[in-house]
Scaffold this motif. Sequence first.
Motif, PDB file in Angstrom:
ATOM      1  N   ALA A 190      45.097  36.386  27.245  1.00 20.72           N
ATOM      2  CA  ALA A 190      43.976  36.683  26.359  1.00 20.72           C
ATOM      3  C   ALA A 190      44.153  38.044  25.683  1.00 20.72           C
ATOM      4  CB  ALA A 190      42.665  36.646  27.143  1.00 20.72           C
ATOM      5  N   GLN A 191      44.756  38.981  26.425  1.00 20.42           N
ATOM      6  CA  GLN A 191      45.020  40.296  25.821  1.00 20.42           C
ATOM      7  C   GLN A 191      45.986  40.161  24.656  1.00 20.42           C
ATOM      8  OE1 GLN A 191      45.841  42.381  29.697  1.00 20.42           O
ATOM      9  NE2 GLN A 191      45.381  44.149  28.434  1.00 20.42           N
ATOM     10  N   ILE A 192      47.054  39.395  24.882  1.00 19.95           N
ATOM     11  CA  ILE A 192      48.027  39.203  23.806  1.00 19.95           C
ATOM     12  C   ILE A 192      47.382  38.429  22.664  1.00 19.95           C
ATOM     13  CG2 ILE A 192      50.201  38.046  23.223  1.00 19.95           C
ATOM     14  CD1 ILE A 192      51.204  38.842  25.971  1.00 19.95           C
ATOM     15  N   ASP A 193      46.457  37.528  23.008  1.00 19.05           N
ATOM     16  CA  ASP A 193      45.731  36.790  21.981  1.00 19.05           C
ATOM     17  C   ASP A 193      44.742  37.683  21.232  1.00 19.05           C
ATOM     18  OD1 ASP A 193      46.746  34.286  21.692  1.00 19.05           O
ATOM     19  OD2 ASP A 193      45.477  33.339  23.188  1.00 19.05           O
ATOM     20  N   GLY A 194      44.604  38.924  21.676  1.00 19.90           N
ATOM     21  CA  GLY A 194      43.825  39.861  20.898  1.00 19.90           C
ATOM     22  C   GLY A 194      42.405  40.094  21.362  1.00 19.90           C
ATOM     23  N   ALA A 195      42.039  39.554  22.544  1.00 25.23           N
ATOM     24  CA  ALA A 195      40.681  39.765  23.033  1.00 25.23           C
ATOM     25  C   ALA A 195      40.598  41.067  23.832  1.00 25.23           C
ATOM     26  CB  ALA A 195      40.253  38.581  23.895  1.00 25.23           C
ATOM     27  N   ARG A 203      34.233  35.189  26.939  1.00 23.37           N
ATOM     28  CA  ARG A 203      34.770  33.958  26.359  1.00 23.37           C
ATOM     29  C   ARG A 203      35.758  33.247  27.268  1.00 23.37           C
ATOM     30  NH1 ARG A 203      36.124  35.508  20.292  1.00 23.37           N
ATOM     31  NH2 ARG A 203      36.537  33.274  20.197  1.00 23.37           N
TER      32      ARG A 203
ATOM     33  N   ARG B  73      47.899  43.417  21.748  1.00 22.29           N
ATOM     34  CA  ARG B  73      47.357  42.623  20.644  1.00 22.29           C
ATOM     35  C   ARG B  73      47.882  43.071  19.292  1.00 22.29           C
ATOM     36  NH1 ARG B  73      41.206  43.231  19.585  1.00 22.29           N
ATOM     37  NH2 ARG B  73      41.968  42.507  17.585  1.00 22.29           N
ATOM     38  N   ILE B  77      53.378  40.147  18.767  1.00 24.19           N
ATOM     39  CA  ILE B  77      54.194  39.374  19.693  1.00 24.19           C
ATOM     40  C   ILE B  77      53.398  38.177  20.183  1.00 24.19           C
ATOM     41  CG2 ILE B  77      55.521  41.323  20.572  1.00 24.19           C
ATOM     42  CD1 ILE B  77      53.462  41.318  22.923  1.00 24.19           C
ATOM     43  N   ASN B  95      42.304  26.521  22.953  1.00 24.05           N
ATOM     44  CA  ASN B  95      43.354  27.330  23.550  1.00 24.05           C
ATOM     45  C   ASN B  95      44.301  27.848  22.482  1.00 24.05           C
ATOM     46  OD1 ASN B  95      44.088  27.781  26.563  1.00 24.05           O
ATOM     47  ND2 ASN B  95      42.962  25.845  26.550  1.00 24.05           N
ATOM     48  N   PHE B  98      42.529  30.273  19.863  1.00 24.71           N
ATOM     49  CA  PHE B  98      41.808  31.455  20.361  1.00 24.71           C
ATOM     50  C   PHE B  98      42.360  32.770  19.782  1.00 24.71           C
ATOM     51  CE2 PHE B  98      41.037  34.736  23.677  1.00 24.71           C
ATOM     52  CZ  PHE B  98      39.662  34.750  23.610  1.00 24.71           C
ATOM     53  N   GLY B  99      43.679  32.854  19.720  1.00 25.93           N
ATOM     54  CA  GLY B  99      44.300  34.077  19.195  1.00 25.93           C
ATOM     55  C   GLY B  99      43.942  34.329  17.734  1.00 25.93           C
ATOM     56  N   GLU B 101      41.192  33.087  16.366  1.00 29.14           N
ATOM     57  CA  GLU B 101      39.750  33.317  16.406  1.00 29.14           C
ATOM     58  C   GLU B 101      39.451  34.809  16.611  1.00 29.14           C
ATOM     59  OE1 GLU B 101      36.316  31.470  15.828  1.00 29.14           O
ATOM     60  OE2 GLU B 101      37.949  30.154  16.451  1.00 29.14           O
ATOM     61  N   THR B 102      40.105  35.412  17.596  1.00 35.53           N
ATOM     62  CA  THR B 102      39.841  36.827  17.869  1.00 35.53           C
ATOM     63  C   THR B 102      40.311  37.707  16.712  1.00 35.53           C
ATOM     64  OG1 THR B 102      41.941  37.075  18.996  1.00 35.53           O
ATOM     65  CG2 THR B 102      40.051  36.589  20.373  1.00 35.53           C
ATOM     66  N   ARG B 103      41.258  37.213  15.932  1.00 34.01           N
ATOM     67  CA  ARG B 103      41.735  38.016  14.800  1.00 34.01           C
ATOM     68  C   ARG B 103      41.011  37.647  13.516  1.00 34.01           C
ATOM     69  NH1 ARG B 103      45.938  37.694  18.250  1.00 34.01           N
ATOM     70  NH2 ARG B 103      47.083  39.630  18.606  1.00 34.01           N
ATOM     71  N   ARG B 146      50.317  27.773  21.569  1.00 37.40           N
ATOM     72  CA  ARG B 146      49.473  28.955  21.507  1.00 37.40           C
ATOM     73  C   ARG B 146      50.282  30.171  21.055  1.00 37.40           C
ATOM     74  NH1 ARG B 146      46.366  30.662  26.893  1.00 37.40           N
ATOM     75  NH2 ARG B 146      48.458  31.204  27.526  1.00 37.40           N
ATOM     76  N   ARG B 150      50.444  31.750  15.816  1.00 36.91           N
ATOM     77  CA  ARG B 150      50.134  32.985  15.083  1.00 36.91           C
ATOM     78  C   ARG B 150      51.323  33.501  14.285  1.00 36.91           C
ATOM     79  NH1 ARG B 150      49.520  36.989  17.959  1.00 36.91           N
ATOM     80  NH2 ARG B 150      49.645  36.197  20.085  1.00 36.91           N
TER      81      ARG B 150
END
Lengths: 295, 368
Positions: A190-195, A203, B73, B77, B95, B98-99, B101-103, B146, B150
Motif C-alpha cells: 500500500a505504501q508503494i501504491d502511494g497510500a 482503506r 510512493r 517503482i 486491488n 488502488f495505486g 486511486e491514491t494518485r 497491480r 501504473r
Amino acid sequence: MKQVSGIVRPKGWARTLQRVLLFAVLGLFCVYYLVPLFVMVSTSLKSLAEIREGTLLAPPRAINTEAWAKAWRSACVGVRCNGLQPYFVNSVLMVVPAVLISTFLGALNGYALTKWRVRGADTIFALMLFGAFIPFQVILLPMARTLGELGLAGTIPGLVFVHTIYGLAFTTLFFRNFFIGVSNGIVQAAQIDGAGFFGIFFRIVLPMSIPAIVVTVIWQFTQIWNDFLFGIAFTVGESNPVTVALNNVVNTSTGVKEYNVDMAAAIIAALPTLAVYVVAGAWFVRGLSAGAVKG
Amino acid sequence: MAGITLKGVRKNFGATEEIKGIDLEITEGEFVVLVGPSGCGKSTLLNLIAGLETISTGEIRIGDRRVNDIPPRDRDIAMVIQSYALYPTKTVRDNITFGMETRRVPKAAQAAALAEFAGLLQIDHLLDRKPGQLSGGQRQRVAMGRALVRKPEVFLFDEPLSNLDAKLRIEMRTEIKKLHRRLGKTVVYVTHDQIEAMTLASRIAVMDEGQIRQFADPATVYEDPVDLFVAGFMGSPPMNMLGGYLVRDGGMAVLCGEGATQIRFPLPNRIAGRVAGSEGRAVVLGLRPETIFAAGTELPGPDRFVFERPVVVDEPTGPDTMIVFEIGGQDLIARVRPKDARPGGSTFRFEVEMDRAKLFDAKTGQRL
C-alpha cells in the motif's frame, strides 16, 4: 473447520455408558445455569399475590406484564418515580460514544504499534497493557478531581471520558494482537501504491479487521454497560446509568417488596448486552468466514 | 526510462551490518537478478531500492534522481513480493486500481489501464472476485497487474514465483520474460533459485553475506565464476569440487585422492600457465557434471582426460542420468546420456573436458 464426523470411534457398551454419563453431567450443568434465568423471567411475569402464594419454581398461572410496565415507567428510583426509562437512556448515551471512541482509538493504536514500529513501541505497549491491570478503585479519587477540573463532574460526557481512557488498554491489546497477524507486505504494498498512514488505515487495514472490531465492541459494550463503580462514583441522580438506577430501584423500600418489578428491572438492565451478543455475534461469524484475510 | 545506480550502499540493523558496501550500475531496460542463499541480504537490498528500508550510508539513484530520502510512493517503482500481499477486502479490480486511486488518476484513464493489463495477464474474468477466491497462479497474475498498471520506470520483484508449484513457476517465468521484452522497463529481481536467475537475467549479481561476489551476464557467471562460492551456487546439480594438490608431471596437473585410487587431472595449457611454478599448492578443481560423460560418447575435443571409477549409484532424471562416483572419499556427479548409464557397482570409463575445468585456491577460494 476441520471435519470430525468421519473419524472412526470405538464401539461397545462401555463406550455407550460413557456417552450417557457425559450427557447427564452436561444436562445437569445446563439446568444449573438456566434455573435462575427461568426464575427471573417467570417471577417478573407473576402478580404480587401469586408470588406470595406460589413457589419460586412454579411457572406463572397467567402472563401479567404489569411489573414490566412499572419497572420501565413508574418504579421509584429514590424519590423520583419515573421507572428505569430515563436511566436506560443515560446508559445508551454513555455506552455508544464510549464504545465507538475507545474501539477506534484502540484500532489506531494497534495499527501504529505493529505496522509503523515507532521508536519504543514495545515500551509504550507494555505501559498501556499495565493499564489493564490497574484496580479501578485506585483511580477513583484522582479521576474525580480530574473530572472536576475539566468541568465534567457528575455528567454523562465525564463518564464517557473515563470509560474511554480505561477501555484503551483492552482495545489496544485486542487490535495489536490482531494486526500482528496481518502481513507487513500488505502495508508495504500500500505504501508503494502511494497510500499514507491514514490512507492505509482506513482503506486497507480497518476493512480487514472486522472480526477484531466485533470482538472489541462486544467486550467494551459489556464492560461499560455493566459498570457500576464508575457510574455510582462519577454521576449524580439524574445522570445515573441504568446499573446504578437498578440498584436504587431494588433498594427503595415502600412497604411491600415488589419482587416482580425488581426482576423485570434487572432483565431490562441486562437486555442490551444480550442483544449485542446476538447481533454482533452473527457479524463475528460472518467476518470470520468471509475473512479470507490471507492475500 | 531509468537505470539504477548504487554507490557504497550500507545498511546496519543495530550492530549487525546487513549490507556491506555495494556498488551496482544497472542500465535502463536491464533485467538484473540478485541471487544468493537466504540471509545474504538480497531482499534487504531490494527494500533499500524500493525505499521500504532506509539506507545507513551511500547513495541510491533511480534515473538521475538521488532517492535516498524519497519515500517509496514517489520513487516511480512498482513491486511484487513473494506473498503477493493483495488487499484481502478489495476485489481484483480495486486491488489493481488502488495505486492509481491514491494518485488521483482520472477514472477513464484507470479503466483504460485496467483493461489493457487485465487482458495482457488474462485476468479479465476475475476482476470482481476477492483474492481469497483465487488460485496461487491467479493471485500472482493480479499482483503483477497491480505492479504493471501504473507503468513505472522500475519494477522490483521479491521472489515472486516462490509460492507457486513447479509447473506454474516455469510458465510464469516465461511470462515475466515476455513482459520484460514487451515493456522494456528496468527490472530488479530477487531470487534464491539459480535457474530462475540464469533464465531471466540479462545480468546476475551473486550475493553472499551482504556483498556482491560477481556481477555479470549469466553465461559468464556460469562458465567463468570468480570464486568457489559463485561456482558452487550456480548450477544444478552443483559443480563437483575436488580437493587436491598441484603437481608437475610433464605439464601441470592436479593430484586428487589417495593411494591406489589417486587420479592425476592434467591441466590444459591455459590454466597451467597461470599456476606454473606453484607445485604443492592446495587447490580445488571444479568440474561441472555436464563436463564429465561416458568416454567416447562426445565428439573429440582438446584437453580430454579419461579415467575409470566404479559407479556408486545412478540417478535417472529423464533426459540425462546422473552417475555418482567417488574420488578420495568425495562424491562426484557425472551427467551422461541415459543409454550410456550403468548400474551401481560396475566400473565406468569417464571422459572429462579439462578445457572447461575451473581451478580455485583452496585457502582463499579465489579462482586461479
